[in-house]
Design an enzyme around this catalytic site. Structure first.
Site: not given
Length: 201
Positions: A87-88
């Site tokens: 996600e990051d």
């Protein structure tokens, strides 16, 4: 309400894990060290909204599972350390699978929010709600990874801006607390948490 903030670095976590006879004989510490190292490399210098190094959030979630929920399965604990890398960071699910196997990759994939860059605020909130609803169908292992992630995020909710506190409290009651069904430790923890922050209702 118990908080899980004692492991600030992997070295601190490892020392406690190896020094606790109750868990040292059941945990695969070298495997967890590999996951912690990969998470640190992928997240690099990222920080949390509070300004602390990102790795502290990952170690809090690990501490929740080990010291709180009593989790000992290597794949689940590795997944909680890696739960935000897709996600990051630039890491992909395939990267996670290549390094840690298909089960860890599946768990990370389940808890990864879909990208929403370029969307407006309302669209982003709708996408997040859809993601949280989808998690109800996730395997139990993915659900406890998400529950541990959210414990880390909400255990010090009072340190966040007031408008965020109310929104996040409501979101947690709506989407996260129902996931605790079948997970007694998490059900008890979130019950205490919801009372601790009941003024946000």
């Amino acid at each position: 309400m118990e908080t899980f903030i004692s492991w600030r670095t992997w070295d601190e976590a490892r020392a406690e894990l190896e020094g606790d006879p109750a868990v040292s004989g059941t945990l695969d510490v070298p495997a967890l060290e590999k996951a912690a190292g990969a998470a640190q490399r992928w997240h690099g210098d990222q920080t949390r909204p509070t300004g602390v190094p990102y790795v502290e959030h990952l170690l809090e979630a690990l501490e929740v599972l080990v010291r709180g929920a009593g989790e000992t399965r290597t794949e689940v604990l590795s997944a909680v350390l890696l739960h935000d890398v897709v996600e990051d960071t630039d890491a992909t699910v395939n990267d996670v699978e290549a390094a840690f196997g298909p089960l860890v990759a599946e768990l990370v994939d389940w808890v990864t929010k879909p990208p929403t860059s370029g969307q407006g605020r309302q669209a982003k909130r709708a996408a997040k709600s859809a993601y949280l609803r989808r998690l109800r169908d996730a395997p139990p292992e993915a659900i406890i990874v998400k529950l541990a992630d959210r414990v880390s995020n909400v255990q010090r909710l009072d340190q966040m801006p007031p408008d965020f506190q109310r929104r996040y409290y409501a979101e947690t009651l709506t989407y996260i607390v129902p996931m605790t069904e079948g997970h007694p430790w998490f059900a008890s923890w979130y019950a205490g948490w919801s009372e601790r922050f009941a003024h946000l209702r």
